[in-house]
Scaffold this active site. Structure first.
Site, PDB file in Angstrom:
ATOM      1  N   SER A 257     -29.238 -32.379   9.210  1.00  7.49           N
ATOM      2  CA  SER A 257     -29.578 -32.802   7.865  1.00  7.49           C
ATOM      3  C   SER A 257     -28.647 -33.757   7.342  1.00  7.49           C
ATOM      4  CB  SER A 257     -29.890 -31.690   6.717  1.00  7.49           C
ATOM      5  OG  SER A 257     -30.907 -30.899   7.300  1.00  7.49           O
ATOM      6  N   HIS A 300     -41.202 -27.246  -0.828  1.00  7.39           N
ATOM      7  CA  HIS A 300     -40.584 -27.715  -2.101  1.00  7.39           C
ATOM      8  C   HIS A 300     -41.197 -28.258  -3.136  1.00  7.39           C
ATOM      9  CE1 HIS A 300     -37.463 -27.756   0.944  1.00  7.39           C
ATOM     10  NE2 HIS A 300     -36.641 -27.276   0.131  1.00  7.39           N
ATOM     11  N   CYS A 313     -35.183 -31.603   1.960  1.00  5.69           N
ATOM     12  CA  CYS A 313     -36.650 -31.181   2.263  1.00  5.69           C
ATOM     13  C   CYS A 313     -37.123 -31.937   3.784  1.00  5.69           C
ATOM     14  CB  CYS A 313     -37.599 -31.964   1.232  1.00  5.69           C
ATOM     15  SG  CYS A 313     -39.427 -31.367   1.544  1.00  5.69           S
TER      16      CYS A 313
END
Length: 397
Positions: A257, A300, A313
């Site tokens: 991420s 989300h 996300c």
């Protein structure tokens, strides 16, 4: 010497009590070595190595027998020297690393010359026990650090006793090297990684100077300045935390991420997404017969770019990557330093991998698919980075 940016000494030299042997002055080299073995620790393996060195040594050049002796053993040899033909004692220098494992991957270590080294630089053999840099700064700055050897020409009698000095050329000391590292920050980074396998890189974003670069766990470079014991070498190689690997520059890992802001940058630059466009995350996204999950079960909900980065996300970045396309993402990634090296002074830097359709055709003989783009969108799949690259990426961002 090697210093950090504030003048803290990181590498220096210490006294090294040594025993040398001039083969031509010894009637029977093996017999002399057996006598020495009664005074100081000298294994049979070491004796055979000395005999090999003596055979290839230039005439009247001393051969290193033992070093790193304590004062008691050194004194024993000196007292018995008159009965040991060809044996000399001297006080040389040994490389010393005050911070041990804390800087092992940065500084590297020095070790004895090999046959290959001697082929390149024959004069190295004329210096008993000579060492050269094998990794890290010691290797990169080896020529500057080591200086130039001196020479002494003497006349000797039939018994090898010096009668007079004929000529002398003084040696030249090596140059000191100053690094951009701050040892206080390096200590803090080491403490944060105590007992773990990992890496920390700290950079000044205004000029790119590296303030700290840590790969944990490290190893003690002082163990390499003499003869490394087989036990220590085996322990280091078999340790599953890989202390010999410099994870900061040679370890390559999926960025995960941490990479998502670069995908967002590519989307903004290409016009594929605006900051306010929203994507609904229900916990995953279907693509053909495959389902790509979000890390958050249940999803989300509706997120824009800011929220998607904040919440990390996955579904948003699957869609962001799909709309942007792999070519634009790869181009943006390279602008941020991925898939390349930076010419760091420490040898061994890896370039990682920034995949694209051409790479997949060449490496895997296969076509690029949307699923590949989805994986790249969250820093997975074939994307590989070093911790140093992630630091540069973040600094540029």
């Amino acid at each position: 010497r090697v210093y950090d940016r504030t003048g803290v000494e990181l590498a220096n030299t210490t006294q090294n009590f040594r025993v040398l042997l001039v083969p031509e002055q010894a009637k029977d080299v093996r017999a002399v070595l057996e006598q020495l073995a009664q005074l100081i620790p000298l294994s049979q393996q070491r004796v055979e190595r000395i005999l090999r060195d003596a055979l290839r040594s230039k005439a009247f050049n001393p051969v290193l027998v033992a070093e790193g002796l304590d004062w008691e053993d050194f004194a024993k040899v000196n007292i018995n020297a008159p009965d040991l033909p060809g044996v000399e004692t001297d006080v040389g220098e040994l490389r010393s690393y005050p911070f041990g494992p804390w800087l092992s991957h940065v500084l590297g270590y020095v070790a004895g010359v090999t046959d290959k080294d001697i082929e390149k630089q024959p004069e190295l053999l004329s210096l008993p026990g000579f060492r050269i840099g094998r990794s890290g700064v010691e290797k990169a700055a080896d020529d500057a650090l080591r200086g130039k050897p001196g020479a002494l020409q003497v006349e000797v009698n039939a018994h090898g006793r010096t009668i007079r000095e004929l000529g002398r050329r003084e040696g030249t000391a090596g140059q000191d090297v100053v690094l951009s590292l701050d040892m206080e920050v390096q200590k803090l980074a080491q403490e944060k990684l105590a007992g773990q396998s990992g890496s920390i890189v700290v950079m000044d974003v205004t000029n790119g100077e590296i303030i700290s670069i840590v790969s944990a766990p490290g190893f003690d470079p002082n163990a390499f300045t003499g003869t490394v014991s087989p036990t220590i070498w085996r322990q280091l190689n078999e340790d599953e935390l890989k202390p010999l690997l410099n994870k900061a520059i040679t370890g390559i890992y999926p960025p995960g991420s941490t990479y998502k802001p670069i995908v967002a940058m590519a989307a903004l630059a290409s016009g594929a997404m605006s900051p306010k466009q929203r994507v609904h995350c229900s916990g995953g996204r279907a693509l053909g017969n495959h389902f790509f999950h979000c890390w958050k079960r249940g999803g989300h909900g509706s997120v824009d770019m800011h929220t998607a980065i904040k919440q990390s996300c996955d579904v948003y970045f699957y869609e962001c990557a799909r709309r942007t396309g792999i070519e634009a993402i790869a181009a943006m990634s390279r602008k941020f330093g991925l898939g390349q090296t930076f010419g760091l002074e420490i040898p061994g830097e890896k370039s990682g991998l920034m995949p694209d359709p051409e790479w997949k055709r060449r490496a895997r003989n296969d076509a690029w698919r949307d699923g590949d783009t989805f994986n790249v969108g969250i820093g997975q799949g074939a994307v590989l980075t070093t911790p140093l690259q992630l630091c540069v990426m973040t600094a540029r961002l």
